[in-house]
Design an enzyme around this catalytic site. Structure first.
Site, PDB file in Angstrom:
ATOM      1  N   HIS A  19       0.804  -1.225   0.000  1.00 25.75           N
ATOM      2  CA  HIS A  19       0.000   0.000   0.000  1.00 25.75           C
ATOM      3  C   HIS A  19       0.837   1.275   0.000  1.00 25.75           C
ATOM      4  CE1 HIS A  19      -3.430  -2.588   0.538  1.00 25.75           C
ATOM      5  NE2 HIS A  19      -2.849  -3.111   1.596  1.00 25.75           N
ATOM      6  N   ARG A  76      -6.608  16.976   1.271  1.00 26.89           N
ATOM      7  CA  ARG A  76      -5.284  17.584   1.101  1.00 26.89           C
ATOM      8  C   ARG A  76      -4.816  17.271  -0.325  1.00 26.89           C
ATOM      9  NH1 ARG A  76      -5.266  12.967   3.570  1.00 26.89           N
ATOM     10  NH2 ARG A  76      -3.822  11.309   3.041  1.00 26.89           N
TER      11      ARG A  76
END
Length: 81
Positions: A19, A76
């Site tokens: 990941h 973000r």
């Protein structure tokens, strides 16, 4: 927010290990212009309708047929280093 949204184009983060992004390519390669524009349009429409008020990243998965699927919005601009 006012519903005014702009996109900062795209990137491909497909190459990952546990990941973690290993390779990022910007702009993403191998995406036909119609699919790319559809992703931009959907990302902008989502944030505009939500009256989103900040910088953010909208993530999609793209299948081999060029169909995209919404994954998530991160509040973000994701910049890896």
């Amino acid at each position: 927010g006012t519903g005014d949204v702009v996109h900062l184009y795209d990137r491909d983060c497909s190459v990952q290990r546990r990941h973690q992004k290993i390779i990022e390519t910007a702009p993403a390669t191998g995406i036909d212009p119609v699919s790319r524009q559809a992703i931009f349009d959907d990302a902008c429409r989502l944030l505009s309708e939500a009256k989103y008020r900040a910088a953010g990243t909208v993530e999609f998965l793209l299948d081999k047929n060029g169909q995209h699927y919404f994954m998530e919005v991160n509040p973000r601009v994701q910049v890896e280093h």
